[in-house]
Design a protein around this motif. Sequence first.
Motif, PDB file in Angstrom:
ATOM      1  N   ASN A 240       0.866  -1.060   0.325  1.00 20.66           N
ATOM      2  CA  ASN A 240       0.100   0.030   0.039  1.00 20.66           C
ATOM      3  C   ASN A 240       0.962   1.293  -0.020  1.00 20.66           C
ATOM      4  O   ASN A 240       0.221   2.237   0.524  1.00 20.66           O
ATOM      5  CB  ASN A 240      -0.944   0.185   1.098  1.00 20.66           C
ATOM      6  CG  ASN A 240      -1.897  -1.066   1.182  1.00 20.66           C
ATOM      7  OD1 ASN A 240      -2.522  -1.629   0.471  1.00 20.66           O
ATOM      8  ND2 ASN A 240      -2.178  -1.898   2.565  1.00 20.66           N
ATOM      9  N   THR A 245      -2.059   5.090  -7.811  1.00 22.20           N
ATOM     10  CA  THR A 245      -2.543   4.359  -8.856  1.00 22.20           C
ATOM     11  C   THR A 245      -3.164   2.680  -8.192  1.00 22.20           C
ATOM     12  O   THR A 245      -3.156   2.849  -6.731  1.00 22.20           O
ATOM     13  CB  THR A 245      -1.690   3.631  -9.690  1.00 22.20           C
ATOM     14  OG1 THR A 245      -0.647   2.774  -9.168  1.00 22.20           O
ATOM     15  CG2 THR A 245      -0.598   4.669 -10.481  1.00 22.20           C
ATOM     16  N   ASN A 246      -3.774   1.892  -8.698  1.00 20.26           N
ATOM     17  CA  ASN A 246      -4.436   0.772  -8.250  1.00 20.26           C
ATOM     18  C   ASN A 246      -3.496  -0.218  -8.233  1.00 20.26           C
ATOM     19  O   ASN A 246      -3.769  -1.524  -8.047  1.00 20.26           O
ATOM     20  CB  ASN A 246      -5.592   0.339  -8.778  1.00 20.26           C
ATOM     21  CG  ASN A 246      -6.774   1.428  -8.501  1.00 20.26           C
ATOM     22  OD1 ASN A 246      -6.916   2.062  -7.529  1.00 20.26           O
ATOM     23  ND2 ASN A 246      -7.769   1.658  -9.426  1.00 20.26           N
ATOM     24  N   LYS A 247      -2.234  -0.101  -8.474  1.00 17.80           N
ATOM     25  CA  LYS A 247      -1.093  -1.266  -8.639  1.00 17.80           C
ATOM     26  C   LYS A 247      -1.101  -1.758  -7.144  1.00 17.80           C
ATOM     27  O   LYS A 247      -0.681  -1.032  -6.259  1.00 17.80           O
ATOM     28  CB  LYS A 247       0.101  -0.635  -9.157  1.00 17.80           C
ATOM     29  CG  LYS A 247       0.083  -0.127 -10.661  1.00 17.80           C
ATOM     30  CD  LYS A 247       1.200   0.562 -11.153  1.00 17.80           C
ATOM     31  CE  LYS A 247       1.208   1.185 -12.429  1.00 17.80           C
ATOM     32  NZ  LYS A 247       2.118   1.947 -12.805  1.00 17.80           N
ATOM     33  N   SER A 248      -0.784  -3.204  -7.166  1.00 17.13           N
ATOM     34  CA  SER A 248      -0.675  -3.858  -6.033  1.00 17.13           C
ATOM     35  C   SER A 248       0.608  -4.937  -5.947  1.00 17.13           C
ATOM     36  O   SER A 248       1.000  -5.244  -7.134  1.00 17.13           O
ATOM     37  CB  SER A 248      -2.046  -4.607  -5.560  1.00 17.13           C
ATOM     38  OG  SER A 248      -3.208  -4.051  -5.636  1.00 17.13           O
ATOM     39  N   LEU A 332      -2.140  -5.553 -11.831  1.00 18.43           N
ATOM     40  CA  LEU A 332      -3.316  -4.467 -12.018  1.00 18.43           C
ATOM     41  C   LEU A 332      -4.497  -5.101 -12.458  1.00 18.43           C
ATOM     42  O   LEU A 332      -4.381  -6.272 -13.166  1.00 18.43           O
ATOM     43  CB  LEU A 332      -2.904  -3.363 -13.022  1.00 18.43           C
ATOM     44  CG  LEU A 332      -2.455  -2.176 -12.863  1.00 18.43           C
ATOM     45  CD1 LEU A 332      -2.001  -1.346 -13.694  1.00 18.43           C
ATOM     46  CD2 LEU A 332      -3.199  -1.324 -11.764  1.00 18.43           C
ATOM     47  N   GLN A 336      -8.311  -2.501 -16.614  1.00 14.66           N
ATOM     48  CA  GLN A 336      -7.605  -0.900 -16.705  1.00 14.66           C
ATOM     49  C   GLN A 336      -6.871  -0.827 -17.937  1.00 14.66           C
ATOM     50  O   GLN A 336      -6.074  -1.678 -18.109  1.00 14.66           O
ATOM     51  CB  GLN A 336      -6.695  -0.737 -15.328  1.00 14.66           C
ATOM     52  CG  GLN A 336      -7.415  -0.741 -13.943  1.00 14.66           C
ATOM     53  CD  GLN A 336      -6.688  -0.089 -12.805  1.00 14.66           C
ATOM     54  OE1 GLN A 336      -5.878   0.194 -13.096  1.00 14.66           O
ATOM     55  NE2 GLN A 336      -7.422  -0.244 -11.674  1.00 14.66           N
TER      56      GLN A 336
END
Length: 487
Positions: A240, A245-248, A332, A336
Amino acid sequence: SSSSTSTSTTSTTSTSTTSTTTSSSSTSTSTTRTTTATSTTSTPTTSTTTSTSSSSTLTTFTTTSSSTTSTSTTTTGYTPDVCSNSSQVALPNGTCVSSGTGQEYSAGILNTGNGSSVDLANALSLYVASVNNANMSRDANSTVSISIIEDSLSKLNNISITLRSDTSFLIAQPLNHSSNDILLGARFQRGLGGASVTNSTVDPLLNSNTSVAAVIAEQSLLDVKSLQMFIIDKPTMYENVDKKTNKSLASSVVMGSVQRVSSESSSMNISLYFKISPEYQPNVSATYLCSFYDISNSRWNETGCTNPLFNAAFDRYECSCNHLTSFALIWLPQSQLGSYGRTMRAADIASLVFQSVSIVCFLIVIIHSVTIRAMNPLLKFQTNNLLPLISSASTTILFIFYIALGMTVYTQTPSEKETKCFLSSSVLMFFVYFFLIFMFCTKTSIGYFNYLRFVYLFPEPKLRQLYSLLIISFLVSITWVSFAAGF
């Protein structure tokens, strides 16, 4: 009683002085201390003092010192995993403490940055072990930022040290370029620990079920005097960290740092190997990216890294980058835009915009010309009127398929383990190839037809001749595309 003997010898490279003293004492002590440092020139001094008594006591101190530039070679076998209680970690002095205490202790050393290279190395290993053994403390005094972790690793430039634990692997080593077995990187396998990667071990280590590995091309290390690598198996502190961005996170994290001989900076060709960690397994269809953590922008970034390729034999993703920092496999959701690291660059957007404008203009020209001819009974289609329309039509069709291909590549994603182009992009690609060749052949045919019109005025070339040229253009185009598809 005491006696003293002094001898002095001088040469072009060294000066030696020896002094011996003997005395009596009633105390009993036995101590040995050795410190070694090396440099290009040296002036060694050796002093020996012996004290004796009826209890047979011996004290010896030996010191070798050097001039301005020194390199200390220190190796420690420290590991924070020696405590029998799984909720505890071992400090460098061997004391077992709670994970919270270990985190606070190591964070204090790393945040101040005042410790020796050995202290910083031990603190890095201890900090990772502490935050993995318990819930990570968010207290400012017990938290170490990613920038400080990377900075601490870069400071390990004057030691040769290897630290192994269940949660990390750290190695810092000067490079001996005259050796046939030079350090190239590091690898880690969950449950077995980490190991260094050298010329002689690179192939067998990489051809195994490695959780994460990093190998630098030997050519990139020619101007490097020392290499540091740090692998974190469960990088809790990297979870986190990307708020933009929503990159994990999908894998372990590997860090690399070097000290160069000269001040000039050059690119580093580093090959990376990542397995998806079970705790970071995506719960949706995902696209994977080979990324580094951009500290200045607080986000994962793919600049300078290739798209990861899936290696089915070892169930891992492989990629390469041209610089050193913190690397990881990121995922991702497939829905997206920007799958496999593809993002719409300014040049891509400009190309699509201008092609769209061109298509509109071509259509206006074609529709206007056909409408005027159809509405006016005095006008009829002639051969010379068809030439610009055919040229515009071929270019318009090419641009339409090119835009379709571009949008498909940027928006549609394959399955996470697919390495070949998906079907729709392959089909569109061959259509683009065909119309690209056909457009050039068509314009060449029209140019030749106009040449006949202006050189041979009478009689004017027949429309049948133009049709023949267009048919030849079509056959040439389809032949070349078929040839390309065969390979």
